[in-house]
Design an enzyme around this catalytic site. Sequence first.
Site, short mmCIF file in Angstrom:
data_model
loop_
_atom_site.label_atom_id
_atom_site.label_comp_id
_atom_site.label_asym_id
_atom_site.label_seq_id
_atom_site.Cartn_x
_atom_site.Cartn_y
_atom_site.Cartn_z
N SER A 1 26.55 -34.33 38.98
CA SER A 1 26.32 -32.91 39.17
C SER A 1 24.82 -32.63 39.15
O SER A 1 24.09 -33.26 38.38
CB SER A 1 27.02 -32.12 38.06
OG SER A 1 26.91 -30.74 38.27
N GLU B 1 17.51 -32.01 37.81
CA GLU B 1 18.17 -33.16 37.20
C GLU B 1 19.49 -33.44 37.89
O GLU B 1 20.05 -32.59 38.57
CB GLU B 1 18.41 -32.92 35.70
CG GLU B 1 19.13 -31.63 35.35
CD GLU B 1 20.63 -31.75 35.18
OE1 GLU B 1 21.17 -32.88 35.26
OE2 GLU B 1 21.28 -30.73 34.99
N HIS C 1 24.50 -32.37 31.67
CA HIS C 1 23.49 -31.31 31.86
C HIS C 1 22.75 -30.92 30.58
O HIS C 1 22.12 -29.87 30.52
CB HIS C 1 24.10 -30.05 32.49
CG HIS C 1 24.58 -30.23 33.88
ND1 HIS C 1 23.74 -30.55 34.92
CD2 HIS C 1 25.83 -30.11 34.41
CE1 HIS C 1 24.44 -30.63 36.04
NE2 HIS C 1 25.71 -30.39 35.76
#
Length: 176
Positions: free
Chosen positions: A112, A137, A64
């Site tokens: 994720s 994303e 992330h």
Amino acid sequence: MVPGLEVKFAGGAPILSEGHVIEGYASLFGMTDQGGDAVLPGAFAASLKRLTGKGDKVRMLWQHDPTRPIGVWDEVREDERGLWVKGRLLPDVAQAREAAALIQAGAIDGLSIGYRTIRAERDQKGRRALTEVELWEVSLVTFPMLPEAKVGRKEADELREIAALFIAASEVLRTE
């Protein structure tokens, strides 16, 4: 070895073979994550349409971190199970080579999603049902919020069906 990923070694460093991909489910519909959220079918549709309309793409990041793109998602789509992604780790990016080595070793396999909630409904227990999200994303991560979201996990729906059968069988055995 993770299905869909080929890693070759040259001089001790992993080199990704061109044309090979990683794929899996970044989100599975109706499954509650560790934060108490469950994404519902159709939640990504408007966001994906907007991105396509602008000629933009969902980003592939490492953990992330927006400063660490590691590849490109060539396909991002909803199907009956969830949000399926297919993409390529870029061999010229050092972190992508490291990610490939970690995937190959089985040290990392999580996916994720990074998103902003547009619409959600809350139940009596405080859990949220996400009905629309703006998808930014999809990251390769060590610990996904939804543990079932993994690289190479096309069989996730089949696993849920098998688990349901085991639960039903154990309930029958308890009543006998």
